[in-house]
Design a protein around this motif. Structure first.
Motif, short mmCIF file in Angstrom:
data_model
loop_
_atom_site.label_atom_id
_atom_site.label_comp_id
_atom_site.label_asym_id
_atom_site.label_seq_id
_atom_site.Cartn_x
_atom_site.Cartn_y
_atom_site.Cartn_z
N ARG A 1 0.83 -1.20 0.00
CA ARG A 1 0.00 0.00 0.00
C ARG A 1 0.87 1.26 0.00
N GLU A 2 1.92 1.24 0.81
CA GLU A 2 2.81 2.39 0.87
C GLU A 2 3.52 2.59 -0.47
N GLY A 3 3.95 1.48 -1.07
CA GLY A 3 4.65 1.56 -2.35
C GLY A 3 3.77 2.09 -3.46
N LEU A 4 2.54 1.61 -3.54
CA LEU A 4 1.62 2.08 -4.58
C LEU A 4 1.25 3.53 -4.37
N ALA A 5 1.10 3.92 -3.11
CA ALA A 5 0.77 5.32 -2.80
C ALA A 5 1.90 6.24 -3.26
N ALA A 6 3.13 5.72 -3.22
CA ALA A 6 4.29 6.51 -3.63
C ALA A 6 4.59 6.34 -5.12
N GLY A 7 3.75 5.57 -5.80
CA GLY A 7 3.96 5.37 -7.23
C GLY A 7 4.98 4.30 -7.57
N ALA A 8 5.37 3.50 -6.59
CA ALA A 8 6.35 2.44 -6.82
C ALA A 8 5.62 1.14 -7.20
N LEU A 9 5.40 0.95 -8.50
CA LEU A 9 4.65 -0.21 -8.96
C LEU A 9 5.40 -1.52 -8.71
N ASN A 10 6.72 -1.44 -8.58
CA ASN A 10 7.49 -2.67 -8.32
C ASN A 10 7.23 -3.22 -6.93
N SER A 11 6.49 -2.47 -6.09
CA SER A 11 6.17 -2.97 -4.76
C SER A 11 5.27 -4.20 -4.85
N VAL A 12 4.47 -4.29 -5.91
CA VAL A 12 3.62 -5.46 -6.11
C VAL A 12 4.48 -6.69 -6.37
N LEU A 13 5.49 -6.53 -7.21
CA LEU A 13 6.39 -7.65 -7.51
C LEU A 13 7.18 -8.05 -6.27
N SER A 14 7.59 -7.06 -5.48
CA SER A 14 8.32 -7.36 -4.25
C SER A 14 7.45 -8.12 -3.27
N ALA A 15 6.17 -7.77 -3.23
CA ALA A 15 5.23 -8.45 -2.33
C ALA A 15 5.07 -9.91 -2.74
N ARG A 16 4.94 -10.16 -4.02
CA ARG A 16 4.80 -11.54 -4.51
C ARG A 16 6.04 -12.35 -4.17
N ALA A 17 7.22 -11.74 -4.28
CA ALA A 17 8.46 -12.44 -3.97
C ALA A 17 8.57 -12.74 -2.49
N ALA A 18 8.09 -11.83 -1.65
CA ALA A 18 8.19 -12.01 -0.20
C ALA A 18 7.31 -13.16 0.28
N ILE A 19 6.14 -13.32 -0.33
CA ILE A 19 5.21 -14.35 0.08
C ILE A 19 5.56 -15.70 -0.55
N GLY A 20 6.33 -15.66 -1.63
CA GLY A 20 6.68 -16.87 -2.37
C GLY A 20 7.13 -18.05 -1.52
N PRO A 21 8.06 -17.86 -0.57
CA PRO A 21 8.55 -19.00 0.23
C PRO A 21 7.48 -19.69 1.07
N TYR A 22 6.34 -19.03 1.27
CA TYR A 22 5.30 -19.60 2.12
C TYR A 22 4.16 -20.24 1.32
N HIS A 23 4.28 -20.23 -0.01
CA HIS A 23 3.22 -20.77 -0.86
C HIS A 23 2.89 -22.22 -0.53
N LEU A 24 3.93 -23.05 -0.44
CA LEU A 24 3.71 -24.48 -0.25
C LEU A 24 3.06 -24.76 1.10
N TYR A 25 3.53 -24.08 2.13
CA TYR A 25 2.95 -24.28 3.47
C TYR A 25 1.47 -23.91 3.47
N LEU A 26 1.15 -22.73 2.92
CA LEU A 26 -0.23 -22.27 2.92
C LEU A 26 -1.11 -23.16 2.04
N THR A 27 -0.58 -23.56 0.90
CA THR A 27 -1.34 -24.41 -0.02
C THR A 27 -1.70 -25.73 0.64
N ARG A 28 -0.73 -26.37 1.27
CA ARG A 28 -0.98 -27.66 1.91
C ARG A 28 -1.98 -27.51 3.07
N ALA A 29 -1.81 -26.45 3.85
CA ALA A 29 -2.71 -26.24 4.99
C ALA A 29 -4.14 -26.02 4.52
N LEU A 30 -4.32 -25.26 3.47
CA LEU A 30 -5.65 -25.02 2.94
C LEU A 30 -6.27 -26.31 2.42
#
Length: 218
Positions: A78-107
């Motif tokens: 939210r802070e990145g988009l408010a400042a016009g930093a569109l790459n914040s979306v890509l950074s967010a996806r990368a940050a959550i990436g390592p937890y994909h498998l854990y969350l997927t299996r739990a769901l």
């Protein structure tokens, strides 16, 4: 406890949690044992129980850590988009990436209710903000829409094997992630229904509800 001992204790706790998320994701909650988790973390099974009490306590700690990460990523985006930093979306996806498998299996196992609920809660403000520029009023409450958006987003992880097969590339790979992002952007930026078509469908739903036995009795 000395400062160095406290720091070492926190490091051990983090290693245990990381190992647990890895094994819960790869093997599932039932098959993952505290002994193997402890071995991966380089600690004794007793230390695992000392920090987390039980395997269920360990999973709850994993969920709490994931929720913390989700909140941080949401705030940074939210802070990145408010400042016009569109790459914040890509950074967010990368940050959550390592937890994909854990969350997927739990769901898939019917767990992860706390992370799911938190994602719904965090999605509501995004939708309310988007509602301000809508030409028509929302048909349902923001929380309902947030739950559906969250479910659709998370279903990609749950169905990743099928999606990967259809895409011809592992959706969790860098190439797959880029293709997924492009596909989602294309879908969300081009509505499949016009406002006129949506209005006609909603009117038909309202009419069907009004003429149904349940609707007539209300």
């Amino acid at each position: 406890m000395t400062t160095s001992a406290a720091a070492e204790d926190l490091t051990a706790r983090a290693r245990i949690r990381g190992a647990a998320m890895q094994h819960f994701g790869e093997l599932g909650y039932e098959r993952a044992s505290l002994r193997v988790i402890a071995e991966t973390a380089g600690v004794s099974p007793g230390l695992v129980r000392h920090h987390f009490g039980s395997k269920q306590g360990l999973r709850e700690a994993c969920d709490e850590h994931l929720i913390k990460m989700i909140r941080q990523v949401n705030d940074q985006t939210r802070e990145g988009l408010a400042a016009g930093a569109l790459n914040s979306v890509l950074s967010a996806r990368a940050a959550i990436g390592p937890y994909h498998l854990y969350l997927t299996r739990a769901l898939a196992e019917g767990a992860a209710s706390a992370p799911f609920d938190e994602l719904v809660r965090l999605t509501v403000p995004w939708l309310l903000e988007a509602d301000k520029s809508r030409p028509d009023p929302p048909a349902v409450d923001a929380k309902i829409r947030a739950a559906l958006v969250t479910a659709m987003a998370l279903s990609i992880g749950v169905l990743h094997e099928h999606i990967s097969r259809a895409m011809g590339v592992d959706v969790f790979s860098p190439e797959g992630d880029r293709l997924l992002a492009r596909g989602l952007i294309d879908i969300y930026s081009h509505p499949m229904l016009s406002l006129e078509d949506a209005g006609r469908i909603l009117a038909a739903i309202d009419e069907a509800e009004a003429t149904s036995p349940q609707g007539e009795s209300q």
